[in-house]
Design a protein around this motif. Structure first.
Motif, mmCIF file in Angstrom:
data_model
loop_
_atom_site.group_PDB
_atom_site.id
_atom_site.type_symbol
_atom_site.label_atom_id
_atom_site.label_comp_id
_atom_site.label_asym_id
_atom_site.label_seq_id
_atom_site.Cartn_x
_atom_site.Cartn_y
_atom_site.Cartn_z
ATOM 1 N N MET A 92 0.846 -1.195 0.000
ATOM 2 C CA MET A 92 0.000 0.000 0.000
ATOM 3 C C MET A 92 0.884 1.248 0.000
ATOM 4 O O MET A 92 1.845 1.342 0.746
ATOM 5 C CB MET A 92 -0.912 -0.008 1.224
ATOM 6 C CG MET A 92 -1.820 1.211 1.329
ATOM 7 S SD MET A 92 -3.060 1.298 0.010
ATOM 8 C CE MET A 92 -4.106 -0.102 0.449
ATOM 9 N N SER A 93 0.527 2.214 -0.862
ATOM 10 C CA SER A 93 1.305 3.440 -0.946
ATOM 11 C C SER A 93 1.187 4.253 0.331
ATOM 12 O O SER A 93 0.132 4.327 0.965
ATOM 13 C CB SER A 93 0.812 4.278 -2.131
ATOM 14 O OG SER A 93 1.458 5.534 -2.150
ATOM 15 N N THR A 94 2.284 4.893 0.711
ATOM 16 C CA THR A 94 2.279 5.783 1.871
ATOM 17 C C THR A 94 2.094 7.240 1.450
ATOM 18 O O THR A 94 2.096 8.136 2.297
ATOM 19 C CB THR A 94 3.578 5.645 2.666
ATOM 20 O OG1 THR A 94 4.688 5.968 1.808
ATOM 21 C CG2 THR A 94 3.747 4.231 3.192
ATOM 22 N N PHE A 95 1.958 7.488 0.144
ATOM 23 C CA PHE A 95 1.780 8.844 -0.362
ATOM 24 C C PHE A 95 0.293 9.123 -0.568
ATOM 25 O O PHE A 95 -0.468 8.253 -0.980
ATOM 26 C CB PHE A 95 2.539 9.028 -1.676
ATOM 27 C CG PHE A 95 4.022 8.876 -1.542
ATOM 28 C CD1 PHE A 95 4.820 9.946 -1.166
ATOM 29 C CD2 PHE A 95 4.620 7.648 -1.781
ATOM 30 C CE1 PHE A 95 6.188 9.802 -1.030
ATOM 31 C CE2 PHE A 95 6.001 7.491 -1.651
ATOM 32 C CZ PHE A 95 6.779 8.572 -1.274
ATOM 33 N N GLN A 96 -0.117 10.360 -0.274
ATOM 34 C CA GLN A 96 -1.498 10.759 -0.445
ATOM 35 C C GLN A 96 -1.566 12.117 -1.133
ATOM 36 O O GLN A 96 -0.651 12.941 -1.014
ATOM 37 C CB GLN A 96 -2.213 10.857 0.917
ATOM 38 C CG GLN A 96 -2.378 9.524 1.637
ATOM 39 C CD GLN A 96 -3.185 9.678 2.922
ATOM 40 O OE1 GLN A 96 -3.274 10.768 3.495
ATOM 41 N NE2 GLN A 96 -3.780 8.582 3.377
ATOM 42 N N ASN A 97 -2.676 12.323 -1.841
ATOM 43 C CA ASN A 97 -2.900 13.636 -2.442
ATOM 44 C C ASN A 97 -3.720 14.502 -1.490
ATOM 45 O O ASN A 97 -3.965 14.131 -0.341
ATOM 46 C CB ASN A 97 -3.576 13.509 -3.803
ATOM 47 C CG ASN A 97 -4.971 12.902 -3.714
ATOM 48 O OD1 ASN A 97 -5.526 12.729 -2.626
ATOM 49 N ND2 ASN A 97 -5.551 12.581 -4.866
ATOM 50 N N GLU A 98 -4.150 15.662 -1.983
ATOM 51 C CA GLU A 98 -4.885 16.592 -1.117
ATOM 52 C C GLU A 98 -6.261 16.081 -0.705
ATOM 53 O O GLU A 98 -6.911 16.647 0.181
ATOM 54 C CB GLU A 98 -5.019 17.956 -1.805
ATOM 55 C CG GLU A 98 -5.867 17.951 -3.064
ATOM 56 C CD GLU A 98 -5.054 17.671 -4.321
ATOM 57 O OE1 GLU A 98 -5.427 18.180 -5.386
ATOM 58 O OE2 GLU A 98 -4.032 16.950 -4.218
ATOM 59 N N ALA B 105 -6.630 12.993 0.424
ATOM 60 C CA ALA B 105 -6.312 11.847 1.290
ATOM 61 C C ALA B 105 -6.454 10.520 0.557
ATOM 62 O O ALA B 105 -6.716 9.491 1.174
ATOM 63 C CB ALA B 105 -7.172 11.862 2.550
ATOM 64 N N GLN B 106 -6.268 10.570 -0.769
ATOM 65 C CA GLN B 106 -6.276 9.342 -1.560
ATOM 66 C C GLN B 106 -4.848 8.830 -1.730
ATOM 67 O O GLN B 106 -3.926 9.619 -1.955
ATOM 68 C CB GLN B 106 -6.871 9.610 -2.946
ATOM 69 C CG GLN B 106 -8.329 10.003 -2.935
ATOM 70 C CD GLN B 106 -8.780 10.490 -4.296
ATOM 71 O OE1 GLN B 106 -8.162 11.399 -4.861
ATOM 72 N NE2 GLN B 106 -9.840 9.899 -4.821
ATOM 73 N N PRO B 107 -4.641 7.506 -1.611
ATOM 74 C CA PRO B 107 -3.285 6.974 -1.825
ATOM 75 C C PRO B 107 -2.862 7.131 -3.277
ATOM 76 O O PRO B 107 -3.649 6.867 -4.196
ATOM 77 C CB PRO B 107 -3.419 5.504 -1.427
ATOM 78 C CG PRO B 107 -4.862 5.189 -1.600
ATOM 79 C CD PRO B 107 -5.618 6.448 -1.284
ATOM 80 N N ILE B 108 -1.639 7.566 -3.486
ATOM 81 C CA ILE B 108 -1.107 7.746 -4.839
ATOM 82 C C ILE B 108 0.300 7.171 -4.902
ATOM 83 O O ILE B 108 0.928 6.900 -3.878
ATOM 84 C CB ILE B 108 -1.084 9.237 -5.259
ATOM 85 C CG1 ILE B 108 -0.231 10.053 -4.272
ATOM 86 C CG2 ILE B 108 -2.501 9.786 -5.344
ATOM 87 C CD1 ILE B 108 -0.033 11.489 -4.696
ATOM 88 N N GLY B 109 0.802 6.974 -6.133
ATOM 89 C CA GLY B 109 2.134 6.431 -6.323
ATOM 90 C C GLY B 109 3.228 7.391 -5.895
ATOM 91 O O GLY B 109 3.012 8.600 -5.764
ATOM 92 N N ALA B 110 4.420 6.835 -5.698
ATOM 93 C CA ALA B 110 5.560 7.649 -5.278
ATOM 94 C C ALA B 110 5.881 8.697 -6.343
ATOM 95 O O ALA B 110 5.871 8.401 -7.543
ATOM 96 C CB ALA B 110 6.773 6.760 -5.044
ATOM 97 N N PRO B 111 6.164 9.917 -5.948
ATOM 98 C CA PRO B 111 6.495 10.967 -6.926
ATOM 99 C C PRO B 111 7.832 10.701 -7.596
ATOM 100 O O PRO B 111 8.752 10.144 -6.991
ATOM 101 C CB PRO B 111 6.537 12.234 -6.071
ATOM 102 C CG PRO B 111 6.829 11.752 -4.685
ATOM 103 C CD PRO B 111 6.163 10.412 -4.569
ATOM 104 N N LEU B 112 7.947 11.112 -8.852
ATOM 105 C CA LEU B 112 9.180 10.985 -9.625
ATOM 106 C C LEU B 112 9.518 12.352 -10.215
ATOM 107 O O LEU B 112 9.438 12.568 -11.425
ATOM 108 C CB LEU B 112 9.009 9.951 -10.748
ATOM 109 C CG LEU B 112 8.648 8.525 -10.314
ATOM 110 C CD1 LEU B 112 8.307 7.667 -11.536
ATOM 111 C CD2 LEU B 112 9.812 7.905 -9.550
#
Length: 236
Positions: free
Chosen positions: A1-7, A9-16
């Motif tokens: 499970m991704s630990t990143f969230q958008n504004e 509070a949805q989980p999103i992929g790691a930023p690149l």
């Protein structure tokens, strides 16, 4: 499970933030200790490849390939001319460094620089190439090119899910099995469920070290037999 969230509070992929894409492969040779890979050239490679494939006792090596076997030299020539005419797939002949003869072919395909994804496929190794250190080095040379030279994030291997030798080879070469795509392809008038495998750029440094240890001449006895298995080195 991704630990990143958008504004939201949805989980999103790691930023690149620094990702700018990979580079596309070119028609260049790749030099190794035991072999070299060169773009397929029908005029140069036809007779070597025909002789190498004709060393087989039957046609079973072509069962899971979309083309071949070739009953005449002209049919084989037409096949190689088709291979040489495309840039995706980009086909290479595997040249034995000792004899200078072409012993098989393989290709880079489904080339996707924007996402940094590329696949090895159309692997047609003759009996003279299979289960040799040359075959392993050929895969390593492409793998090194894919990650070190071109900057890809993902290297793929796909095969008919019923092709047990290809699935075993993918595992030996360090690819991770990801699953089966059902009814993915129709070829030779039959269904193909496709098995997917991959190596990620984060996994490559450890695999590269394993390959380099395995390919070292000190890993082979005087008869040419391996001392440590590649699968053992990769497992470490």
């Amino acid at each position: 499970m991704s630990t990143f969230q958008n504004e939201f509070a949805q989980p999103i992929g790691a930023p690149l933030p620094n990702w700018q894409g990979a580079r596309a492969p070119a028609r260049v040779a790749h030099e190794g200790r035991y072999c070299r890979l060169v773009p397929v050239d029908p005029a140069t490679h036809l007779h070597d490849l025909a002789d190498a494939y004709n060393s087989a006792t039957d046609a079973r090596d072509w069962t899971y390939l979309a083309t071949g076997p070739f009953s005449t030299l002209e049919a084989h020539r037409a096949h190689l001319e088709k291979l040489a005419s495309t840039s995706d797939p980009l086909h290479f002949a595997v040249i034995d460094a000792a004899s200078g003869k072409a012993l098989g072919t393989l290709a880079l395909m489904r080339i996707d620089p924007a996402n940094g994804v590329i696949e090895v496929g159309f692997i047609a190794f003759s009996p003279l190439l299979k289960k040799t250190r040359i075959a392993t080095e050929a895969i390593f040379l492409l793998m090194r090119h894919v990650f070190d030279d071109l900057g890809n994030r993902r290297f793929e291997w796909k095969c008919d899910s019923l092709n047990a030798p290809s699935r075993a080879a993918a595992k030996r070469f360090g690819f991770t099995f990801e699953g089966i795509f059902r009814q993915a392809v129709v070829y030779r008038g039959r269904n193909r469920d496709t098995a997917w495998f991959s190596i990620l750029d984060s996994e490559w440094p450890a695999l590269k070290a394993s390959y380099e240890r395995w390919l070292d001449p000190k890993n082979f006895d005087t008869g040419g037999a391996q001392i440590e298995r590649l699968s053992t080195a990769n497992a470490r």
